[in-house]
Structure formats: structure tokens, C-alpha cells
Write an enzyme that holds these catalytic residues in place. Structure first.
Site, PDB file in Angstrom:
ATOM      1  N   THR A 130     -13.295  -3.046  -8.788  1.00 57.90           N
ATOM      2  CA  THR A 130     -14.489  -3.015  -9.666  1.00 57.90           C
ATOM      3  C   THR A 130     -14.153  -1.924 -10.550  1.00 57.90           C
ATOM      4  OG1 THR A 130     -15.932  -3.637  -7.827  1.00 57.90           O
ATOM      5  CG2 THR A 130     -16.824  -2.622  -9.526  1.00 57.90           C
ATOM      6  N   GLY A 133     -36.072  -0.983   3.878  1.00 60.17           N
ATOM      7  CA  GLY A 133     -35.509  -0.069   4.822  1.00 60.17           C
ATOM      8  C   GLY A 133     -35.124   1.211   4.118  1.00 60.17           C
ATOM      9  N   ASP A 164       0.816  -1.133   0.015  1.00 63.71           N
ATOM     10  CA  ASP A 164       0.051  -0.070  -0.018  1.00 63.71           C
ATOM     11  C   ASP A 164       0.862   1.163   0.020  1.00 63.71           C
ATOM     12  OD1 ASP A 164      -3.381   0.159   0.822  1.00 63.71           O
ATOM     13  OD2 ASP A 164      -2.309   1.937   0.903  1.00 63.71           O
ATOM     14  N   LYS A 191     -19.478  -7.964 -12.956  1.00 63.96           N
ATOM     15  CA  LYS A 191     -19.299  -7.494 -11.616  1.00 63.96           C
ATOM     16  C   LYS A 191     -20.313  -6.133 -11.690  1.00 63.96           C
ATOM     17  CE  LYS A 191     -18.092  -6.173  -7.621  1.00 63.96           C
ATOM     18  NZ  LYS A 191     -18.458  -6.486  -6.335  1.00 63.96           N
ATOM     19  N   PHE A 210     -16.499 -10.291  -5.117  1.00 64.35           N
ATOM     20  CA  PHE A 210     -17.764 -10.412  -4.724  1.00 64.35           C
ATOM     21  C   PHE A 210     -17.985 -10.305  -3.279  1.00 64.35           C
ATOM     22  CE2 PHE A 210     -17.751 -12.629  -8.855  1.00 64.35           C
ATOM     23  CZ  PHE A 210     -18.363 -11.350  -9.645  1.00 64.35           C
ATOM     24  N   LEU A 211     -16.837 -10.024  -2.376  1.00 56.75           N
ATOM     25  CA  LEU A 211     -17.143 -10.195  -0.842  1.00 56.75           C
ATOM     26  C   LEU A 211     -17.814  -9.157  -0.500  1.00 56.75           C
ATOM     27  CD1 LEU A 211     -15.223  -7.798   0.391  1.00 56.75           C
ATOM     28  CD2 LEU A 211     -13.458  -9.488  -0.330  1.00 56.75           C
ATOM     29  N   CYS A 251     -19.880   0.602  -2.342  1.00 62.30           N
ATOM     30  CA  CYS A 251     -19.974  -0.330  -3.710  1.00 62.30           C
ATOM     31  C   CYS A 251     -21.067   0.233  -4.479  1.00 62.30           C
ATOM     32  CB  CYS A 251     -19.766  -1.754  -3.425  1.00 62.30           C
ATOM     33  SG  CYS A 251     -18.060  -2.140  -2.938  1.00 62.30           S
ATOM     34  N   LEU A 260     -34.527  -8.733  -0.219  1.00 63.34           N
ATOM     35  CA  LEU A 260     -35.837  -8.325  -0.391  1.00 63.34           C
ATOM     36  C   LEU A 260     -36.350  -7.594   1.013  1.00 63.34           C
ATOM     37  CD1 LEU A 260     -38.163 -10.742  -2.498  1.00 63.34           C
ATOM     38  CD2 LEU A 260     -37.398  -8.562  -3.000  1.00 63.34           C
TER      39      LEU A 260
HETATM   40  P1  NAD Z   1     -10.221   0.720   0.240  1.00 61.94           P
HETATM   41  O1  NAD Z   1     -10.170   2.440   0.039  1.00 61.94           O
HETATM   42  O2  NAD Z   1     -10.615   0.320   1.541  1.00 61.94           O
HETATM   43  O3  NAD Z   1      -8.659   0.287  -0.013  1.00 61.94           O
HETATM   44  C1  NAD Z   1      -7.948   0.941  -1.095  1.00 61.94           C
HETATM   45  C2  NAD Z   1      -6.505   0.931  -0.676  1.00 61.94           C
HETATM   46  O4  NAD Z   1      -5.560   1.130  -1.871  1.00 61.94           O
HETATM   47  C3  NAD Z   1      -6.170   1.813   0.300  1.00 61.94           C
HETATM   48  O5  NAD Z   1      -5.427   1.433   1.356  1.00 61.94           O
HETATM   49  C4  NAD Z   1      -5.196   2.929  -0.385  1.00 61.94           C
HETATM   50  O6  NAD Z   1      -4.338   3.432   0.519  1.00 61.94           O
HETATM   51  C5  NAD Z   1      -4.575   1.912  -1.440  1.00 61.94           C
HETATM   52  N1  NAD Z   1      -3.940   2.508  -2.740  1.00 61.94           N
HETATM   53  C6  NAD Z   1      -4.452   3.456  -3.217  1.00 61.94           C
HETATM   54  N2  NAD Z   1      -3.534   3.996  -4.491  1.00 61.94           N
HETATM   55  C7  NAD Z   1      -2.506   3.064  -4.277  1.00 61.94           C
HETATM   56  C8  NAD Z   1      -1.544   2.922  -4.694  1.00 61.94           C
HETATM   57  N3  NAD Z   1      -1.056   3.513  -5.998  1.00 61.94           N
HETATM   58  N4  NAD Z   1      -0.429   2.033  -4.449  1.00 61.94           N
HETATM   59  C9  NAD Z   1      -0.762   1.167  -3.391  1.00 61.94           C
HETATM   60  N5  NAD Z   1      -1.989   1.269  -2.675  1.00 61.94           N
HETATM   61  C10 NAD Z   1      -2.833   2.217  -3.011  1.00 61.94           C
HETATM   62  O7  NAD Z   1     -11.004   0.193  -0.886  1.00 61.94           O
HETATM   63  P2  NAD Z   1     -11.741  -1.107  -0.827  1.00 61.94           P
HETATM   64  O8  NAD Z   1     -12.901  -1.000  -0.360  1.00 61.94           O
HETATM   65  O9  NAD Z   1     -10.934  -2.440  -0.610  1.00 61.94           O
HETATM   66  O10 NAD Z   1     -12.137  -1.328  -2.454  1.00 61.94           O
HETATM   67  C11 NAD Z   1     -11.303  -1.617  -3.704  1.00 61.94           C
HETATM   68  C12 NAD Z   1     -11.651  -1.821  -4.689  1.00 61.94           C
HETATM   69  O11 NAD Z   1     -12.469  -3.105  -4.624  1.00 61.94           O
HETATM   70  C13 NAD Z   1     -12.779  -0.801  -5.429  1.00 61.94           C
HETATM   71  O12 NAD Z   1     -12.762  -1.049  -6.627  1.00 61.94           O
HETATM   72  C14 NAD Z   1     -13.990  -1.520  -4.728  1.00 61.94           C
HETATM   73  O13 NAD Z   1     -15.121  -1.141  -5.751  1.00 61.94           O
HETATM   74  C15 NAD Z   1     -13.870  -2.929  -5.000  1.00 61.94           C
HETATM   75  N6  NAD Z   1     -14.806  -3.583  -4.294  1.00 61.94           N
HETATM   76  C16 NAD Z   1     -14.906  -3.203  -2.759  1.00 61.94           C
HETATM   77  C17 NAD Z   1     -15.780  -4.205  -1.895  1.00 61.94           C
HETATM   78  C18 NAD Z   1     -16.168  -3.817  -0.693  1.00 61.94           C
HETATM   79  O14 NAD Z   1     -16.907  -4.341  -0.280  1.00 61.94           O
HETATM   80  N7  NAD Z   1     -15.399  -2.892  -0.221  1.00 61.94           N
HETATM   81  C19 NAD Z   1     -16.148  -5.408  -2.535  1.00 61.94           C
HETATM   82  C20 NAD Z   1     -15.982  -5.718  -3.862  1.00 61.94           C
HETATM   83  C21 NAD Z   1     -15.220  -4.865  -4.652  1.00 61.94           C
END
Ligand code: NAD
Length: 472
Positions: A120, A273, A30, A224, A151-152, A280, A270
Site C-alpha cells: 500500500t 468497540g 525475502d 487503496k 485488499f485482503l 494497515c 458498523l
Molecule cells: P510484513 O511486514 O508482514 O512483510 C513485509 C516483508 O517484506 C517482510 O518479510 C520483510 O522481511 C520483507 N522485506 C522488506 N524489505 C525487503 C527487501 N528489500 N527485499 C526482500 N524482502 C523485503 O508486511 P505485510 O503486512 O505483508 O504488508 C506489506 C504491504 O502490504 C504493506 O504496504 C501493507 O500496508 C500492505 N497490505 C497489508 C495488508 C495486511 O493485512 N497485512 C493488507 C493489504 C495491504
């Protein structure tokens, strides 16, 4: 297999821990150095069931954390991109974080590597990532870009990853598809589920191996977006049905039981709320609408999904006003700030939006959430929000209690205690966690979604409307 995961957020961190659990050597990277330092120090930055156990099991062995992409990529056969894709002003996904990672990955590529989109992203992103990597690679080097959408769900992220409904691999050639098949083999063969130390199978999950769906990268990207859009649509649909129920005096819980038993529809998602939220659904529905428009299709159905969702919060606020009359200086107990139960995530939380609107109208809020209070403290810094130690503390001398997040513990309150703690015995439930009759038996006036209001303890000063409809 050695794997690098770029991004240590909800998806990246959970994916890293779970891939280590499956036997892979994982480096999670990160660019937020504070986050990396906390992870190295053994902290668990997000609230997620089983994540502390997995981190404790694998940290320092098969799972390492790093702030350096070159170090993470060294010898990695697969590099996952799991950074954020927030919404831009125009509703499209902001892909600048993905592009930045693709640029850096390009500069670091040495041997054949499969770069996998976990974030995503809209259809065609694989193409762009390929292009950016090629442009930035110093010398010609072999690589592939594939899509493996995640899909989590927050709250059950670890078990969703390890016991998925399906694993989608969007790869445009056999070489990259094979690498991803190998990565997930412990789940698709079922070997992982036979291990005595496996994280326990969640109730209701099928006892077979995880199904794998192999597609093109474009189809995977669309799977997705289309999945999230459909789930959001289901929520907006049932909320619209709930509004009709309120207008005609029907009970939406009875209606959903009747609808959900149809095997073509099913009972899940369903639940009426105050609408969907989180990081997301709101952004993915917008982004899907935007990408469809860019490619010439006007997906107006999604516009309506978003409109119903926004309206649902406004309707709930009208219920609060209709029940309490004026709001200025009222003390309101709020149960729930997270966008849903089981998580500390407050991004795009309907609960947070409702609290903001109430504060604007001059209310004082006493809030409690089992996991999201730390994040909410920063969100409401300097506002008239008091954070309480439990639901009863929040309810103390409040003019009404609002349930805004579907935490399990909010469905099991000691109603006698709540009724005694409140100044007026009024509960407005944005998540339909209780049966109206049970609330009336405890002398509570109870306003919920898609069901008639029940009036309790009229003589104790509750200001209530007995009709189920909301004044427009
Ligand atoms: P998040 O904001 O919790 O985490 C993203 C991380 O990426 C952060 O820690 C950030 O510091 C890091 N980051 C950003 N730029 C970076 C770089 N250049 N190098 C290294 N690290 C970098 O986001 P998230 O909730 O984990 O979501 C990530 C992706 O997954 C999104 O596209 C989201 O739509 C998708 N997604 C999320 C979920 C969910 O439930 N949160 C579920 C499925 C898919």
C-alpha cells in the site's frame, strides 16, 4: 506465468501461495534469511486459515522460496513488490523498503518485466518506482510499473485473495494491463471456482467471477488509500454514535441494526468497540492525510477519524477504572491480544495498547489469545503478564475479565464457568460480544460499548456503576 513476489509477509506470502494455486510458477523472495529458511523447511510463519494447506500443496513445485532477488527475477514476467510501508515520524508512509527493492530490481532487469506495487503506497509511487528502476538499470531495458493494490484482510486473507470483491489493476499502458489480466484470468473467468480442489467459497461471497477494475496507476493507488480511510471512518463513526448512545441511555446495537438495514449503508463495519488497529488502517489513514496535504488538500475529516479512534481506547480504560476503582495490584484477565480475531498479528493492536496502559497503572494481567501469544510474549517480555492456556485459566481469581479481541471463541464462553472462576463477577467487553441481559442472568456485571451497564451479583462484591455513561 512465472512470477516473483518480493516480501514474504502477510501479503507477499499469501499472494505467492494463492498465485501458485491459480497455476502460476511463483518464487517468493525475502531478505530475512531466517524467514526464508523457515519457509523452505515447511514452517508456516503466520496464522492464516487455508495457508498451511496451500503451502503444503504447492511448496517445492509451483511455489519456491529464495533469499536471492536475481534468482527470483530470472524469467519472471511479473515482479510484485510486497514489502512493508510503515509510518514515518511525520505520518507519511516510509517508502524506503519499496525504494530499496526498486533499486535492486533495476539492477537485475534483463528482459521486459512488469513491476507491480502490491504494497500500500501513496499516489505517485509508481512514478518514483519507474524513475528509480530507470536510474539503476545497467543497460536500456523495457519495463512497466503498475499498481495492483491488495485488499485482503488478515484472518481471511486466503479466501479474500481467491474470492475478492474486486481486483484493481492500475496500469498506464495496454501491455502491462494485459499481463495482469492474464495473471488473474482464472479468477475473472471463474475457471478457478469450478475446480474440484478449489479452496471453498466463503459464505456470503457472490457466486460469480471476480470483477476486475482497470484504472490508471494513480487511481489504483488512491483506491487503496481511500478504501482503507473509508473503512476506518465507518468504524470511528459508529464508535462516536456509541458514545452518544451511552450518554443518552440508548442501545447502540439497536441503532446499528436500524442504520445497517439501509441498503445505502449496509451492516458491515458498523461494530462499535475499542477502535481499529493493525498494520494497515492506522498507518494508511495517516499516510492518506499526509499525501493529500502534500498535494494541497487539507483532509481534516481524517484527523477526526484518528482522534475518535485514539479516544475510544481511553474511554475503555476509564470504564475499567470506573468499574474497579483503583487499579494498582488488581489482577485482570485479558481475552485477546491480536488486533482482531482470526490473526496472530499484534501490530498496532488496541488490545496491546490497553494492556500496556493497565500495566503502567500497576495491574497484573493474565492473558489468553488463541493465536497471538507467541508474538505477545516477546512484546511483554519482563512485564507482569502471565500467559494462560485458556480463557478460564485467565479468569481464575481475577478481579475482572476484559474482552479485547473479537475472536469467535470469546463469543461462546461457558459463562457459568467464567462467573465461578472470577474473584469478582465483572466483565468489561470492548467488542460487544454478548447481550447484556444474558450476562446479568449469569450474575455478571457487564460493561460494554454504547449500551447500558448491567449489574449482576451485587452481593458478591462486584464494584459496579449501574448507569451506562462513562465518567469523563
Ligand atoms: P510484513 O511486514 O508482514 O512483510 C513485509 C516483508 O517484506 C517482510 O518479510 C520483510 O522481511 C520483507 N522485506 C522488506 N524489505 C525487503 C527487501 N528489500 N527485499 C526482500 N524482502 C523485503 O508486511 P505485510 O503486512 O505483508 O504488508 C506489506 C504491504 O502490504 C504493506 O504496504 C501493507 O500496508 C500492505 N497490505 C497489508 C495488508 C495486511 O493485512 N497485512 C493488507 C493489504 C495491504
Amino acid at each position: 506465468m512465472r512470477v516473483a513476489v518480493v516480501g514474504s509477509g502477510y501479503v507477499g506470502l499469501v499472494a505467492s501461495a494463492c498465485l501458485a494455486e491459480l497455476g502460476h510458477e511463483v518464487v517468493c523472495v525475502d531478505n530475512d534469511q531466517e524467514k526464508i529458511a523457515a519457509l523452505v523447511n515447511g514452517e508456516v510463519p503466520i496464522h492464516e486459515e487455508f495457508l498451511p494447506e496451500l503451502l503444503a500443496r504447492h511448496r517445492g513445485h509451483r511455489l519456491r522460496f529464495s533469499g536471492s532477488l536475481p534468482e527470483a527475477m530470472r524469467d519472471s514476467r511479473i515482479v510484485f513488490i510486497a514489502v512493508g510501508t510503515p509510518p514515518a515520524e511525520n505520518g507519511e508512509a516510509d517508502l524506503s523498503y519499496v525504494e530499496a527493492v526498486a533499486r535492486d530490481v533495476g539492477r537485475q532487469l534483463r528482459d521486459y518485466t512488469v513491476i507491480v506495487e502490491k504494497s500500500t503506497v501513496p499516489v505517485y509511487t509508481c512514478e518514483w518506482v519507474r524513475r528509480v528502476i530507470s536510474l539503476n538499470a545497467g543497460a536500456p531495458v523495457e519495463f512497466d510499473v503498475a499498481s495492483n493494490p491488495e485488499f485482503l484482510r488478515e484472518g481471511t486473507a486466503v479466501t479474500d485473495f481467491l474470492y475478492p470483491d474486486r481486483i484493481v489493476i492500475g496500469a498506464d499502458n495496454e501491455r502491462s494491463a494485459l499481463a495482469l489480466r492474464e495473471l488473474y484470468e482464472p479468477l475473472t473467468s471463474g475457471d478457478y471456482y469450478r475446480q474440484p480442489t478449489a479452496i471453498p467459497r466463503p459464505a456470503g461471497s457472490p457466486s460469480t467471477a471476480a470483477p476486475l477494475v482497470a484504472t490508471s496507476s494513480k487511481s489504483a493507488e488512491l483506491i487503496k488509500h481511500a478504501s482503507n480511510a473509508f473503512l476506518a471512518l465507518k468504524i470511528s463513526f459508529i464508535n462516536a454514535v456509541a458514545n452518544v448512545c451511552e450518554a443518552v441511555g440508548a442501545d447502540v446495537e439497536q441503532v446499528t441494526t436500524g442504520i445497517g438495514l439501509d441498503s445505502r449503508i449496509g451492516p458491515r463495519f458498523l461494530r462499535p468497540g475499542i477502535g481499529y488497529g493493525g498494520s494497515c488502517f492506522p498507518k494508511d489513514v495517516m499516510a492518506f492525510r499526509a499525501v493529500a496535504r502534500d498535494y494541497g488538500y487539507d483532509f481534516r475529516l481524517l484527523e477526526e477519524v484518528m482522534r475518535i479512534n485514539d479516544d475510544q481506547r481511553q474511554r475503555f480504560l476509564r470504564k475499567v477504572r470506573n468499574t474497579l476503582w483503583t487499579l494498582k495490584s488488581k489482577r485482570l484477565a485479558v481475552l485477546g491480544l491480536a488486533f482482531k480475531g482470526g490473526t496472530d498479528d499484534i501490530r498496532e493492536s488496541p488490545a496491546v495498547a490497553i494492556v500496556r496502559a493497565l500495566l503502567k497503572e500497576g495491574c497484573e494481567v493474565a492473558a489468553y489469545d488463541p493465536a497471538a501469544m507467541e508474538r505477545a510474549r516477546a512484546e511483554f517480555d519482563g512485564c507482569a503478564v502471565h500467559f494462560c492456556s485458556d480463557p478460564y485459566h485467565a479468569a481464575h481469581e481475577a478481579d475482572a475479565l476484559l474482552i479485547l479481541t473479537d475472536w469467535e471463541e470469546f463469543a461462546a464462553l461457558d459463562l457459568e464457568r467464567i462467573a465461578h472462576a472470577l474473584k469478582y463477577p465483572v466483565v468489561l467487553d470492548g467488542r460487544n460480544l454478548y447481550r447484556p441481559e444474558a450476562m446479568a442472568q449469569h450474575g455478571l456485571t457487564y460493561v460494554s460499548v454504547g449500551r447500558g451497564t448491567v449489574a449482576g451479583a451485587a452481593g458478591r462484591g462486584a464494584l459496579s456503576r449501574t448507569a451506562g455513561s462513562v465518567k469523563e
